[in-house]
Design a protein around this motif. Structure first.
Motif: not given
Length: 126
Positions: A3, A31, A45-46
């Motif tokens: 990620r 993202i 938040n990730n």
């Protein structure tokens, strides 16, 4: 499972980096944020494996406070600086903050592959 987050205000540069990452690492997610403020919110938040951070977002060198925030709040998260700025003073200032890597634009598949080999424990490079 990889990620990534790209913090880059130039849409074209973010698209290029996204495509290079997809070719080199086959990430689960990428993202993209464009400002220091949205980056900090997204970081909180990730769960991420690596951040690619442009040094000059809304103003010159405003990526440095983002790097400082990550180093303090998420010390195990690798941060790769991606910048067109190769001035020695800027590089010295950034290196003192110990990013995982520093890539000078223009980007290439070779630069991204080398970077991923350096910063990720088990990269999936083609």
């Amino acid at each position: 499972m990889k990620r990534f987050m790209i913090i880059e205000d130039n849409k074209m540069m973010a698209q290029i980096l996204t495509q290079l990452l997809r070719k080199c690492a086959k990430p689960q997610s990428i993202i993209h944020t464009t400002s220091p403020q949205t980056a900090v919110n997204a970081l909180i938040n990730n769960t991420l494996d690596c951040v690619f951070l442009d040094l000059n977002l809304e103003k010159p060198l405003d990526g440095i406070p983002v790097l400082q925030f990550i180093k303090k709040q998420l010390p195990g998260l690798p941060v790769v600086i991606v910048s067109g700025d190769s001035e020695m003073e800027t590089v010295k200032q950034v290196i003192l903050l110990k990013p995982a890597d520093y890539i000078v634009k223009p980007l290439s598949i070779q630069k991204i592959e080398r970077c991923l080999t350096k910063v990720l424990p088990t990269p999936s490079i083609l």
